[in-house]
Design a protein around this motif. Sequence first.
Motif, PDB file in Angstrom:
ATOM      1  N   GLN A 184       0.910  -1.122   0.159  1.00 46.99           N
ATOM      2  CA  GLN A 184       0.000  -0.172   0.134  1.00 46.99           C
ATOM      3  C   GLN A 184       0.869   1.110  -0.030  1.00 46.99           C
ATOM      4  O   GLN A 184       1.751   1.477   0.739  1.00 46.99           O
ATOM      5  N   ASN A 216       0.017   1.331 -14.884  1.00 47.82           N
ATOM      6  CA  ASN A 216      -1.179   1.518 -14.114  1.00 47.82           C
ATOM      7  C   ASN A 216      -2.353   0.689 -14.854  1.00 47.82           C
ATOM      8  O   ASN A 216      -2.738   1.293 -15.731  1.00 47.82           O
ATOM      9  N   PRO A 218      -5.600  -1.386 -13.877  1.00 47.69           N
ATOM     10  CA  PRO A 218      -6.776  -2.162 -12.703  1.00 47.69           C
ATOM     11  C   PRO A 218      -6.893  -3.324 -12.905  1.00 47.69           C
ATOM     12  O   PRO A 218      -7.207  -4.374 -11.832  1.00 47.69           O
ATOM     13  N   GLU A 219      -6.539  -3.907 -14.121  1.00 46.32           N
ATOM     14  CA  GLU A 219      -6.757  -5.369 -14.278  1.00 46.32           C
ATOM     15  C   GLU A 219      -5.552  -6.141 -13.854  1.00 46.32           C
ATOM     16  O   GLU A 219      -5.564  -7.446 -13.803  1.00 46.32           O
ATOM     17  N   ILE A 222      -4.018  -3.327  -9.399  1.00 41.97           N
ATOM     18  CA  ILE A 222      -3.851  -2.005  -9.010  1.00 41.97           C
ATOM     19  C   ILE A 222      -5.090  -1.408  -8.719  1.00 41.97           C
ATOM     20  O   ILE A 222      -6.151  -1.309  -9.553  1.00 41.97           O
ATOM     21  N   SER A 223      -5.615  -0.880  -7.427  1.00 42.08           N
ATOM     22  CA  SER A 223      -6.736  -0.367  -7.028  1.00 42.08           C
ATOM     23  C   SER A 223      -6.267   0.997  -6.352  1.00 42.08           C
ATOM     24  O   SER A 223      -5.360   1.182  -5.767  1.00 42.08           O
ATOM     25  N   MET A 224      -7.391   1.748  -6.319  1.00 45.81           N
ATOM     26  CA  MET A 224      -7.191   3.245  -5.761  1.00 45.81           C
ATOM     27  C   MET A 224      -7.958   3.545  -4.724  1.00 45.81           C
ATOM     28  O   MET A 224      -9.222   3.290  -4.588  1.00 45.81           O
ATOM     29  N   ARG A 239      -4.044  10.240  -3.923  1.00 51.46           N
ATOM     30  CA  ARG A 239      -4.825   9.048  -3.597  1.00 51.46           C
ATOM     31  C   ARG A 239      -3.882   7.978  -2.912  1.00 51.46           C
ATOM     32  O   ARG A 239      -2.502   7.930  -3.290  1.00 51.46           O
ATOM     33  N   VAL A 241      -2.669   4.084  -3.238  1.00 52.39           N
ATOM     34  CA  VAL A 241      -2.572   3.217  -4.277  1.00 52.39           C
ATOM     35  C   VAL A 241      -2.166   1.696  -3.468  1.00 52.39           C
ATOM     36  O   VAL A 241      -1.487   1.639  -2.591  1.00 52.39           O
ATOM     37  N   ASN A 244      -2.013  -5.628  -5.183  1.00 51.43           N
ATOM     38  CA  ASN A 244      -2.377  -7.072  -4.871  1.00 51.43           C
ATOM     39  C   ASN A 244      -1.888  -8.046  -6.161  1.00 51.43           C
ATOM     40  O   ASN A 244      -2.679  -8.340  -6.985  1.00 51.43           O
ATOM     41  N   THR A 246       0.405  -7.525  -8.055  1.00 54.46           N
ATOM     42  CA  THR A 246       0.433  -6.846  -9.279  1.00 54.46           C
ATOM     43  C   THR A 246       1.619  -7.348  -9.949  1.00 54.46           C
ATOM     44  O   THR A 246       2.764  -7.428  -9.470  1.00 54.46           O
TER      45      THR A 246
END
Length: 603
Positions: A184, A216, A218-219, A222-224, A239, A241, A244, A246
Amino acid sequence: MNDETKTQKDLLRGGQFLVKETSAENVFTPEDFNEEQKMMRDSVREFVDREIWPRKEEFEKKNYELTEELMKKAAELGLLGVSVPEEYDGLGMGFVTTMLVVDHISGATGSFSTAFGAHTGIGTLPITLYGTEEQKQKYVPKLATGEWFGAYALTEPGAGSDANSGKTKAVLSDDGKYYSINGQKMWISNAGFCDLMIVFARIEDDKNITGFIVENDPENGISMGEEEKKLGIHSSSTRQVFFNETKVPVENMLSERGNGFKIAMNALNVGRIKLAGACLDAQRRVITSAVNYANDRVQFKTPIAKFGAIKSKIAEMATSAYVGESASYRAAKDIEDRINIRQEAGASHQEAELKGVEEYAIECSILKVAVSEDLQNCTDEGIQIYGGMGFSADAPMESAWRDARITRIYEGTNEINRMLCVGMLIKKAMKGHVDLLGPATKVADELTGIPSFETPDYSELFAEEKEMIAKLKKVFLMVAGSAVQKYGPQLEDHQQLLLASADILIEIYMAESAILRTEKNAKRFGEDSQKEQIAMAKLYLYHAVDTINSRAKEGIISFAEGDEQRMMLMGLKRFTKYQNHPNVVELRNTIAEKVISENKYPF
């Protein structure tokens, strides 16, 4: 001497300003900008005035799309690639020109300035300075042209100033083709619209973190988090970041394994001097807004600009801006010269720029602290000049004050940078890069010797002020030299003493920079043309002497006792004594009347 023909012999090493005299002719000043630099400055100003300044209020409404839209417009002008070499679709301009762009972009708004700085600095530089040729060919042109935007993911919930203690992990896959990153990051500027991040993670139980170039997606785990609710810079996307599992290809490791901490620190060195630059035009515009208001606001049948209390504020604000500008461009040109010398000796662009900036890491920290604090004070006084209206969100000062506050925190807090600049100077002395021991020994001998009672000749411009600068350097050598002698390597445990020493060092560099700039310009343009600048240089030095006296006294009585303390306090009195005190009120009035008559920051 022409600035273009500086040799390694002429150019002081980082930190040597403390022990070697710098001649005014060898200092670069804003009056030395060439035609190309002036054109670049004017195009940035025009962009800010046309595209950003009229929409200033929108930036207070968390309009992140506006920031992204204007970043694309800045890219169309080539502003995102000013420092990027031409072979990667940049403009390949020198360090001074890149400072000039950062400086005048800062007049826009803290939100845009932060987005610009995060992208062009810590979002792009780590790849240009540490990337392989393949990495640079793949990513840098996209960043330089604004096709992609960059971010920098270092800070974690438990790792702020202690950047190397991050817990984000990178685990190599069984087939050795990629790393899986889990962890994180927080306070990530540009996170909401970035295409690429420089991410720092630890491999196994390595002592140091490692850098990675992470697209970057999201698939790809990576989430925000939501956009942070912040005191200022409202339209700068910030934000958390989350990573998981990745997957990052092994070829996207930046530099070598375990080199991440070094990358982070060197990126921050560049970021620190650029941050000083990013506070300059913000100050100029605050001063201009404040003096406009003071000339228009009538109380007791008189424009408030005519009152001495307001003149005092305007003079001090203008002085800080002038001094910050003088010191920032002095250091920027030193860095540029060092880069050029290394390249001429055969070093690559990467190596030359890295070592060039690293050489002046002390000055970078000094500038970050001094100019960010001057900006905060400037915006605070701007509110005060506006009075009750200044507290209103409908007036420009309120947002300027809030935006200014972050500058004392990012790129390393000012407390960290204060301790760093003294610590780095001592390390340079131990490596033999800066001779502190010889001059410190001379100062110690001088303390026990008989002082001269001759009346010096102060007929030349700045003769007494330059002698005072030399004496202030003795104060630092006396205090820091005695502290190192007493505590040795344990000095870093005495943080309050380091902070006091840092303030002495900072004031010396800033005051000397203003005096040298003004002396150079007075010689070539005539003293009459520099009347107000001479007043600003003298006014700043007067305050610097007071600050140094106070901080040195605090340091001395914290570690010295008995005869040693008495001798050092007597030395301090001798080293901070004016023969001819400047008339501070007269100096302020001279400066203020120029600013008020021109109804803007005019220098």
